[in-house]
Design an enzyme around this catalytic site. Structure first.
Site, short mmCIF file in Angstrom:
data_model
loop_
_atom_site.label_atom_id
_atom_site.label_comp_id
_atom_site.label_asym_id
_atom_site.label_seq_id
_atom_site.Cartn_x
_atom_site.Cartn_y
_atom_site.Cartn_z
N SER A 61 0.73 -1.31 0.03
CA SER A 61 -0.09 0.02 -0.01
C SER A 61 1.03 1.29 -0.11
O SER A 61 0.15 2.40 -0.26
CB SER A 61 -1.00 -0.16 1.19
OG SER A 61 -2.19 -0.73 0.77
N LYS A 64 0.53 3.51 -2.93
CA LYS A 64 -0.56 4.33 -2.87
C LYS A 64 -0.24 5.74 -2.78
O LYS A 64 -0.76 6.63 -3.55
CB LYS A 64 -1.68 4.05 -2.07
CG LYS A 64 -2.39 2.39 -2.16
CD LYS A 64 -3.08 2.39 -1.06
CE LYS A 64 -3.65 1.00 -1.36
NZ LYS A 64 -4.50 0.42 -0.40
N TYR A 189 -2.57 -2.59 -10.67
CA TYR A 189 -2.56 -2.05 -9.23
C TYR A 189 -1.81 -3.25 -8.65
O TYR A 189 -0.97 -2.96 -7.71
CB TYR A 189 -4.10 -2.31 -8.55
CG TYR A 189 -4.23 -2.33 -7.41
CD1 TYR A 189 -3.80 -1.14 -6.63
CD2 TYR A 189 -4.60 -3.44 -6.61
CE1 TYR A 189 -3.93 -1.18 -5.14
CE2 TYR A 189 -4.71 -3.36 -5.05
CZ TYR A 189 -4.30 -2.20 -4.28
OH TYR A 189 -4.44 -2.22 -3.17
N TYR A 241 -4.33 2.83 7.60
CA TYR A 241 -5.59 2.28 7.87
C TYR A 241 -6.70 3.02 8.78
O TYR A 241 -6.44 4.28 8.97
CB TYR A 241 -5.31 0.71 7.77
CG TYR A 241 -4.43 0.24 6.89
CD1 TYR A 241 -4.63 0.09 5.55
CD2 TYR A 241 -3.25 -0.47 7.50
CE1 TYR A 241 -3.57 -0.38 4.76
CE2 TYR A 241 -1.97 -0.95 6.61
CZ TYR A 241 -2.39 -0.90 5.44
OH TYR A 241 -1.49 -1.53 4.49
N VAL A 259 1.03 -3.76 3.78
CA VAL A 259 0.79 -5.09 4.48
C VAL A 259 2.16 -5.98 4.28
O VAL A 259 2.26 -7.08 4.92
CB VAL A 259 -0.26 -5.73 3.88
CG1 VAL A 259 -1.64 -5.28 4.29
CG2 VAL A 259 -0.51 -6.30 2.49
N1 GLU Z 1 -1.74 -5.37 -2.59
C1 GLU Z 1 -2.46 -5.39 -1.13
C2 GLU Z 1 -3.90 -5.34 -1.48
O1 GLU Z 1 -4.46 -4.88 -2.14
C3 GLU Z 1 -2.28 -3.99 -0.45
C4 GLU Z 1 -2.83 -3.70 0.88
C5 GLU Z 1 -2.08 -2.98 1.75
O2 GLU Z 1 -0.75 -3.29 1.93
O3 GLU Z 1 -2.78 -2.53 2.34
O4 GLU Z 1 -4.59 -6.17 -0.97
#
Ligand code: GLU
Length: 305
Positions: A61, A64, A189, A241, A259
Site C-alpha cells: 500500500s 498508493k 494495481y 488504515y 501489508v
Molecule cells: N496488495 C495489497 C492489497 O491490495 C495491498 C494492501 C495493503 O498493503 O494495505 O490487498
C-alpha cells in the site's frame, strides 16, 4: 543518531512476537516474523540504518502514495479528486461497504484499496504496460535507485488470490467511477503493490516528501510543492488504515504503511524514514515499526503537532 536508532530497534523488537505476518497474499507469508529494520535519511544527505534496513520487501500500500502523486501530476487535483475523495474512513483497507452508499459517488480516499485502484486508473498511458512502466520509473526516480523492480512471485500470488480487489474494481466500473478494462487495471494495481524496495529506498523517498518535493541530492523539484503538501496531508489522515487517528495522536508523523511490513514516513523539513517489520497488528500495520516510530518521535520530538 545510530545509538538512538539502535535503542528504537531494541524497543520495537519486543513487539514483533505479538504481530502476524500477512497470509492472505500467500507469498508474503514467507517473510520472517522477527525481522525489523529502520533507515533515516536527513536532508543534508546523511543516512543511518539499523536492523534489517537492507532487506527487500514489497511496498504494497505504500505504492498508493507514489501513484497518487503521479496521478496528481498527470491529471491535476480537480480531475483526481472528482474520482476519489480525501476523507478518512475508519474502515479496514479493503472494505467494500461504503461504495454502495447512495450519497457517495466515489471511494472515500486514495489510501484505501478502492480509492487506490481508482487512482491507478488515472495514470497516463496507452495501456496497462505503459502505466506500470511510468509508475516504476517514478518509483526509481524518487528512491534514487534504478534497480527498483517488481517482485514477480508476489505479483503472481496477488493475481491468483486478489478477488476482493477485483470485486472492488468491478463494482466501481459498474458505478462509473472507473472506465476501461478492469483486468488490465487490476494487473497494474497488483504490480505497483509488488514493487520491491528496502528501508533505505523508502527513506530516500521520504526525504523528498519532507523537503517539499525537492530532491535534497540533485536539487531537482521532483514533485510540485502543492502536490507534495496534499499527499502528506492525506498520509497524515489516512496513511495507517483505520489506525490513522491513533497514529497521528501517538506519533504525529505523515506516514503510509503496507501489508508487506513497510512504513514510509516523512518528517517535514527534517528527514525521511523507511521502516520494515512484517509482523503486523490486526489493522495491518507493522507492529514493531509503529513502536519504533513512536519511540523516535518521542525522543527526537518529531511530531508535527
Ligand atoms: N496488495 C495489497 C492489497 O491490495 C495491498 C494492501 C495493503 O498493503 O494495505 O490487498
Amino acid at each position: 543518531m545510530e545509538k538512538i536508532l539502535q535503542q528504537a530497534l531494541e524497543y520495537g523488537k519486543q513487539y514483533t512476537p505479538i504481530g502476524k505476518v500477512a497470509s492472505y497474499i500467500p507469498e508474503l507469508h514467507k517473510s520472517s516474523q522477527s525481522d525489523l529494520g529502520i533507515y533515516i535519511k536527513t536532508l543534508d544527505g546523511k543516512g543511518y540504518g539499523v536492523g534489517a534496513y537492507d532487506k527487500k520487501f514489497t511496498i504494497q500500500s505504500i505504492s498508493k502514495v507514489i501513484v497518487l502523486t503521479l496521478a496528481l501530476m498527470d491529471k491535476g487535483c480537480e480531475k483526481v479528486f472528482k474520482k476519489v475523495g480525501v476523507e478518512a474512513t475508519g474502515d479496514p483497507f479493503n472494505s467494500i461497504v461504503r461504495l454502495e452508499l447512495k450519497h457517495l459517488q466515489k471511494p472515500l480516499n486514495p489510501m484505501i484499496n478502492a480509492g487506490a485502484i481508482a487512482t491507478t486508473s488515472l495514470i497516463h498511458g496507452k495501456n496497462g504496460t505503459e502505466q506500470i512502466l511510468r509508475i516504476l520509473e517514478f518509483a526509481k526516480l524518487l528512491s534514487d535507485n534504478p534497480e527498483v523492480d517488481i517482485n514477480q512471485e508476489v505479483y503472481e500470488s496477488e493475481i491468483k488470490t486478489g478477488d476482493r480487489n477485483r470485486s472492488l474494481a468491478y463494482f466501481m466500473k459498474s458505478s462509473g467511477v472507473i472506465e476501461g478494462d478492469v483486468e488490465s487495471l487490476i494487473e497494474v494495481y497488483f504490480k505497483q503493490c509488488s514493487i520491491e524496495m528496502t528501508c533505505q529506498d523508502l527513506a530516500r523517498i521520504g526525504a523528498i516528501y519532507s523537503n517539499n518535493g525537492l530532491c535534497p541530492k540533485t536539487h531537482r523539484q521532483l514533485i510540485p510543492k502543492t502536490i507534495c503538501r496534499m499527499v502528506m496531508a492525506i498520509m497524515t489522515t489516512c496513511g495507517l488504515y483505520d489506525a490513522s487517528g491513533e497514529f497521528a495522536v501517538r506519533v504525529g508523523i505523515p506516514a503510509k504503511s503496507g501489508v508487506g511490513g513497510g512504513i514510509l514516513a516523512a518528517v517535514p523539513n527534517k528527514l525521511g524514514i523507511g521502516v520494515y517489520g512484517p509482523a503486523l497488528d490486526e489493522k495491518g500495520n507493522s507492529v514493531g515499526g509503529v513502536e519504533m516510530l513512536a519511540y523516535l518521535a518521542d525522543r527526537l520530538d518529531l511530531s508535527i503537532f
